[in-house]
Design a protein around this motif. Sequence first.
Motif, PDB file in Angstrom:
ATOM      1  N   LEU A 203     -67.747  40.419  63.937  1.00 43.16           N
ATOM      2  CA  LEU A 203     -66.300  40.371  64.102  1.00 43.16           C
ATOM      3  C   LEU A 203     -65.787  41.766  63.746  1.00 43.16           C
ATOM      4  O   LEU A 203     -65.831  42.180  62.582  1.00 43.16           O
ATOM      5  N   TRP A 204     -65.345  42.474  64.762  1.00 40.35           N
ATOM      6  CA  TRP A 204     -64.934  43.862  64.566  1.00 40.35           C
ATOM      7  C   TRP A 204     -63.550  43.878  63.913  1.00 40.35           C
ATOM      8  O   TRP A 204     -62.563  43.452  64.501  1.00 40.35           O
ATOM      9  N   LEU A 205     -63.480  44.394  62.692  1.00 41.87           N
ATOM     10  CA  LEU A 205     -62.236  44.383  61.911  1.00 41.87           C
ATOM     11  C   LEU A 205     -61.482  45.682  62.124  1.00 41.87           C
ATOM     12  O   LEU A 205     -62.021  46.777  61.929  1.00 41.87           O
ATOM     13  N   TRP A 206     -60.210  45.562  62.504  1.00 41.35           N
ATOM     14  CA  TRP A 206     -59.411  46.755  62.766  1.00 41.35           C
ATOM     15  C   TRP A 206     -57.928  46.371  62.800  1.00 41.35           C
ATOM     16  O   TRP A 206     -57.571  45.197  62.744  1.00 41.35           O
ATOM     17  N   GLY A 207     -57.063  47.365  62.859  1.00 36.62           N
ATOM     18  CA  GLY A 207     -55.630  47.136  63.041  1.00 36.62           C
ATOM     19  C   GLY A 207     -54.829  46.905  61.786  1.00 36.62           C
ATOM     20  O   GLY A 207     -53.605  46.808  61.843  1.00 36.62           O
ATOM     21  N   GLY A 208     -55.481  46.816  60.627  1.00 39.13           N
ATOM     22  CA  GLY A 208     -54.748  46.622  59.379  1.00 39.13           C
ATOM     23  C   GLY A 208     -54.628  47.936  58.624  1.00 39.13           C
ATOM     24  O   GLY A 208     -55.466  48.822  58.743  1.00 39.13           O
TER      25      GLY A 208
END
Length: 332
Positions: A203-208
């Motif tokens: 699950l690619w975590l990004w945007g935060g």
Amino acid sequence: MRRVTLILSDLYLPEEAERGAAIPVTRDLPNLEWLLRFAGRPAHIGDWRPWLLAQTVPGLENRSVASISAYQRIAGRDLESAWLATPVALEARLDHVRLPDRGLLRLDESGRERCREEFARVFGPQFELHDGGERAFFLSGLPATGGPGVDPARIIGAEIGPALPRREAGEMRRLWAEIEMWLQAASFNADRARAGKPRVSALWLWGGRRTATPAGLVETNPGHAVFYGGDPMIAALSRLGGGRASGAPKQLADLGPDAPHAVIEFAALTGEPRESLEALDASWLSSVKSALMAGDIREVEVVANDRCFRIGVRAQWRFWRRRQPWLARLGS
């Protein structure tokens, strides 16, 4: 006449093209080539999401992409710790790991529900996955770090190492690794493999990111623009304006007649066949070209590769513009 903004959200050139290397032979896209030929000098806008917010919903630029995208999907202060969690299928090479061309996955409703249920049993209650549609989940419970991470669409076909969380984001790196280990044995993933579907590798975590703006309810968009597309932020902006999030219409004629500004997002490389570059050129871009020439559209913006190309009425009067491959213009 109206303004139309077309966003090709996953169309990024490889680094060698950006450095001026020879443009490879590509598919013929005559309508895109025409639009780019008669566009003004491209504006280098960087990430299209903050640019779009400044153009359409001023006042939200200080919020993270994830918190805006999670509007009405995560409640209260949990928005402060919102991250986009994009399902990806990675590919191991001899000396590195890549995100292949079809590595951005889309999960149907039942698959997303099973993934969330299994995730909750392993990582809850501290961390929770919230449904964000077929392209991404929203993750809450992970404190925001200094940087927002990298949109995985930017590294399609490339090595993932340089885009992974930095060493100072220790908690994110640990959670990232634990999620990868969990996914290897997750039952929903085994069922995907048996059905001939690619397994979810991560699950690619990004945007935060950490912001000074407190989370909470976002003020309603006054509705000067309407938004179409499957990107989580596009869907949120549609909800923000009181509308119902919907995918990109099949053709220009399907747009609603009232809004002075229509924003349509396409996943031209990773979306459905009707969003492919060839399909868009034959349907959308040909209609846009005709509407411009007839004066039915005041201005068209084509957003791709961190650039915005603006084409106005009577664009074809710039007859002295020489022809150039569309991909070369995207890197100009």
